[in-house]
Design a protein around this motif. Sequence first.
Motif, PDB file in Angstrom:
ATOM      1  N   GLY A  10       1.045  -1.270   0.020  1.00 15.60           N
ATOM      2  CA  GLY A  10       0.313   0.344  -0.414  1.00 15.60           C
ATOM      3  C   GLY A  10       1.038   1.286   0.098  1.00 15.60           C
ATOM      4  O   GLY A  10       1.927   1.143  -0.154  1.00 15.60           O
ATOM      5  N   LEU A  11       0.032   2.202   0.170  1.00 19.02           N
ATOM      6  CA  LEU A  11       0.759   3.676   0.488  1.00 19.02           C
ATOM      7  C   LEU A  11       0.649   3.877   1.864  1.00 19.02           C
ATOM      8  O   LEU A  11       0.143   3.707   2.048  1.00 19.02           O
ATOM      9  N   VAL A  12       2.709   4.321   1.914  1.00 17.38           N
ATOM     10  CA  VAL A  12       2.618   5.082   3.327  1.00 17.38           C
ATOM     11  C   VAL A  12       3.623   6.123   3.673  1.00 17.38           C
ATOM     12  O   VAL A  12       4.147   5.943   2.265  1.00 17.38           O
ATOM     13  N   GLN A  13       3.247   7.099   4.278  1.00 21.79           N
ATOM     14  CA  GLN A  13       4.481   7.761   4.768  1.00 21.79           C
ATOM     15  C   GLN A  13       5.912   7.932   5.269  1.00 21.79           C
ATOM     16  O   GLN A  13       5.473   6.812   5.895  1.00 21.79           O
ATOM     17  N   TYR A 108       9.538 -20.387  -6.850  1.00 19.07           N
ATOM     18  CA  TYR A 108       8.002 -20.174  -6.988  1.00 19.07           C
ATOM     19  C   TYR A 108       8.382 -19.134  -6.799  1.00 19.07           C
ATOM     20  O   TYR A 108       8.545 -18.008  -5.288  1.00 19.07           O
ATOM     21  N   TRP A 109       7.768 -18.366  -7.182  1.00 15.63           N
ATOM     22  CA  TRP A 109       7.258 -16.363  -6.737  1.00 15.63           C
ATOM     23  C   TRP A 109       5.785 -16.646  -6.894  1.00 15.63           C
ATOM     24  O   TRP A 109       4.995 -16.489  -7.879  1.00 15.63           O
ATOM     25  N   GLY A 110       5.470 -14.994  -6.380  1.00 14.36           N
ATOM     26  CA  GLY A 110       4.354 -14.664  -5.882  1.00 14.36           C
ATOM     27  C   GLY A 110       4.178 -13.421  -6.942  1.00 14.36           C
ATOM     28  O   GLY A 110       5.078 -13.074  -7.728  1.00 14.36           O
ATOM     29  N   GLN A 111       2.980 -12.644  -7.227  1.00 13.48           N
ATOM     30  CA  GLN A 111       2.624 -11.805  -8.279  1.00 13.48           C
ATOM     31  C   GLN A 111       3.394 -10.687  -7.765  1.00 13.48           C
ATOM     32  O   GLN A 111       3.287  -9.310  -8.818  1.00 13.48           O
ATOM     33  N   GLY A 112       3.448 -10.581  -6.541  1.00 14.01           N
ATOM     34  CA  GLY A 112       3.682  -8.882  -6.487  1.00 14.01           C
ATOM     35  C   GLY A 112       3.047  -8.241  -5.789  1.00 14.01           C
ATOM     36  O   GLY A 112       1.881  -8.571  -5.895  1.00 14.01           O
ATOM     37  N   THR A 113       3.469  -7.168  -5.296  1.00 12.14           N
ATOM     38  CA  THR A 113       2.506  -6.449  -4.107  1.00 12.14           C
ATOM     39  C   THR A 113       3.093  -5.130  -4.336  1.00 12.14           C
ATOM     40  O   THR A 113       4.418  -4.976  -3.681  1.00 12.14           O
ATOM     41  N   GLN A 114       2.034  -3.868  -4.375  1.00 12.58           N
ATOM     42  CA  GLN A 114       2.926  -2.475  -4.375  1.00 12.58           C
ATOM     43  C   GLN A 114       3.201  -2.591  -3.417  1.00 12.58           C
ATOM     44  O   GLN A 114       2.022  -1.394  -2.488  1.00 12.58           O
ATOM     45  N   VAL A 115       4.652  -1.458  -2.794  1.00 12.84           N
ATOM     46  CA  VAL A 115       4.467  -0.362  -1.675  1.00 12.84           C
ATOM     47  C   VAL A 115       4.765   0.985  -2.103  1.00 12.84           C
ATOM     48  O   VAL A 115       6.404   0.766  -2.987  1.00 12.84           O
ATOM     49  N   THR A 116       4.226   1.472  -1.394  1.00  9.50           N
ATOM     50  CA  THR A 116       4.349   2.966  -2.382  1.00  9.50           C
ATOM     51  C   THR A 116       5.032   4.006  -1.034  1.00  9.50           C
ATOM     52  O   THR A 116       3.994   4.343  -0.550  1.00  9.50           O
ATOM     53  N   VAL A 117       5.931   4.539  -0.719  1.00 10.92           N
ATOM     54  CA  VAL A 117       6.401   5.456   0.465  1.00 10.92           C
ATOM     55  C   VAL A 117       6.450   6.455   0.385  1.00 10.92           C
ATOM     56  O   VAL A 117       7.331   7.017  -0.954  1.00 10.92           O
TER      57      VAL A 117
END
Length: 119
Positions: A10-13, A108-117
Amino acid sequence: QVQLVESGGGLVQAGGSLRLSCAASGRTFNTYNMAWFRQAPGKERDRVAAISASGLNTYYADSVKGRFTITRDNAKNTVYLQMNSLKPEDTAVYYCAGSQYYRTSYDYWGQGTQVTVSS
């Protein structure tokens, strides 16, 4: 075959925290070494943390030491990445990866998750 599904991005400061989760299918999760990688736009995919099948051994990239913690719960077939004191340069797609303990690469790999700082 093992399927890995990440969540928690997710989006975090800047200065904030996030916890990523990676749920694995299958009955032999406790025989898999697990890791978290990340890839920022225009950059290579880098390993940021890893944990052995037993959970006794961990690895951290220098860039995240003291801020990120990798753990696993073999009863829940899940590996976690607790990310504290996040920086804008931590912005990336984060991938979960796994392999049988005797393998030297991740199969084995997951699909990825977006991290936005944000700064």
